[in-house]
Design an enzyme around this catalytic site. Sequence first.
Site, PDB file in Angstrom:
ATOM      1  N   VAL A  20      18.335  -2.147 -21.735  1.00  0.00           N
ATOM      2  CA  VAL A  20      17.123  -1.331 -22.290  1.00  0.00           C
ATOM      3  C   VAL A  20      18.302  -1.113 -23.544  1.00  0.00           C
ATOM      4  CG1 VAL A  20      15.885   0.436 -22.738  1.00  0.00           C
ATOM      5  CG2 VAL A  20      15.860  -0.844 -20.485  1.00  0.00           C
ATOM      6  N   ALA A  31      22.346   2.411 -24.813  1.00  0.00           N
ATOM      7  CA  ALA A  31      21.693   1.447 -24.128  1.00  0.00           C
ATOM      8  C   ALA A  31      22.114   1.810 -22.655  1.00  0.00           C
ATOM      9  CB  ALA A  31      22.308   0.024 -24.740  1.00  0.00           C
ATOM     10  N   LYS A  32      21.410   1.068 -21.771  1.00  0.00           N
ATOM     11  CA  LYS A  32      21.924   1.212 -20.390  1.00  0.00           C
ATOM     12  C   LYS A  32      21.288  -0.194 -19.732  1.00  0.00           C
ATOM     13  CE  LYS A  32      23.774   4.358 -17.691  1.00  0.00           C
ATOM     14  NZ  LYS A  32      24.749   5.491 -18.183  1.00  0.00           N
ATOM     15  N   GLY A  33      21.993  -0.356 -18.771  1.00  0.00           N
ATOM     16  CA  GLY A  33      21.507  -1.697 -17.783  1.00  0.00           C
ATOM     17  C   GLY A  33      21.913  -1.421 -16.318  1.00  0.00           C
ATOM     18  N   ASP A  83      29.148   2.133 -15.083  1.00  0.00           N
ATOM     19  CA  ASP A  83      28.600   3.542 -14.664  1.00  0.00           C
ATOM     20  C   ASP A  83      28.535   3.121 -12.963  1.00  0.00           C
ATOM     21  OD1 ASP A  83      26.699   5.544 -15.584  1.00  0.00           O
ATOM     22  OD2 ASP A  83      25.331   4.566 -14.175  1.00  0.00           O
TER      23      ASP A  83
END
Length: 418
Positions: free
Chosen positions: A61, A106-108, A147
């Site tokens: 995202v 962002a992150k995924g 992460d």
Amino acid sequence: MTIYSHPTFDMACDQFDKVADLLSIDPQDRDRLKYPKRALTVAVPVRLDSGKVQVFSGFRVQHHLSLGPTKGGMRYHPDVALGEVAALAMWMSWKCALTGLPYGGAKGGVTCDPSQLSINELERITRRFTQEIISFIGPQIDIPAPDVGTNEQTMAWMMDTYSIHTGHTVPAVVTGKPVHLGGSLGRREATGRGVAFLIGRAMETLRLKSQDATAVIQGFGNVGSVTAGTLASTGIKVIAISDVSGGIHNPNGLDLNAIHAHLQSHPTLAGYTGGDRISQDELLTLPCDILVPAALERQITEKNAHLLKCRILAEAANGPTTPAADAILDQRPDLFIIPDILCNAGGVIVSYFEWVQDLQSFFWDEAEIMGKLYRSLENAFRHTVNTARDRQVSMRTAALSIGIQRVHQAKKSRGLFP
Ligand code: NAD
């Protein structure tokens, strides 16, 4: 936008709405600031060691594109879901803006349990996932980092897969890589050291002395373990820690070296005998000076917020405190809260340094990196404390309002496109 429906996304939206009211942001601008600009969901079919094929779900995202490429971690955990990733991307936006970095958030992640997968399976998942999102990432598009459940090796596989596709080595496509592949000195430790630095600043404000202080840490992964070690090196007694297997407590102080030795040969803290076993709930409400949630979201809720017995709540994890808990903590002036987007910003700050070094192919020594990191955190800390005082709001509202205001300003100046 019901596609993001998730308790963690609701939580990030609640926080945003409160700050948007405080800043009197025009209702027309709110949805554009709040909802992610882009989201990608992919199927990741992988052959397991058993020979069977399993399809994992993967997400990335990108929250806003107004200030530069997007930046944020990749999470491997059984609970990874689109809404959770969207919330984490939103928080990354406010964090980058608070610390003045030229990025959107962002992150995924991939919905999987790394503890149940072999190293070869993890490599196949990472390479296939990277292939599926390859046109969505890049040094000027979106730059992943580690992460929960991912690490330097994961980033090395991502960088290698992207580089094979491009036809030449592209170190700047990810951060948090091994140093010998263009990673930055100090990146692995940056988040935890940043947390410890900010705890030190809060202790100065409260006139607490290290040698008299005790700390409790939930989560003993990258962030929790480095925070624990750095606090202990300043004389603070770490009296309890936990991981997914539960907590251990020793009021006389835990032997962190013995714990690291245990974790060399065991996957979790289970079986460690240098303290009493306690539950996660007991751990969070132990009397201490410093409480550091460094695991997952939504750990401090309306059920336990009134029971916290710390002076400083240092939110190393993203989103550890729910808005309902916040309402209770707002009534507790005895607590000094270092909100997540400030507290764990050391990671993305040194990721930014890594990206800059990779783009220049010119590398800095660790002293320079740490000096720049602490200056950035000091500025963000002061700005947040001053804003909280001037506006008479909580530290969380102050930090969020600085970040949200900067993104809002960028969007207003640029127009509707990004
Ligand atoms: P990690 O995977 O290295 O460690 C996570 C730790 O939490 C492990 O010890 C795990 O056993 C423990 N854990 C998992 N579920 C738990 C539970 N229910 N109760 C207690 N412990 C539990 O992850 P990390 O990189 O240390 O990330 C921890 C937190 O910090 C996350 O919220 C992450 O988003 C945030 N964060 C990480 C970075 C970074 O640079 N790695 C940067 C900013 C924020």
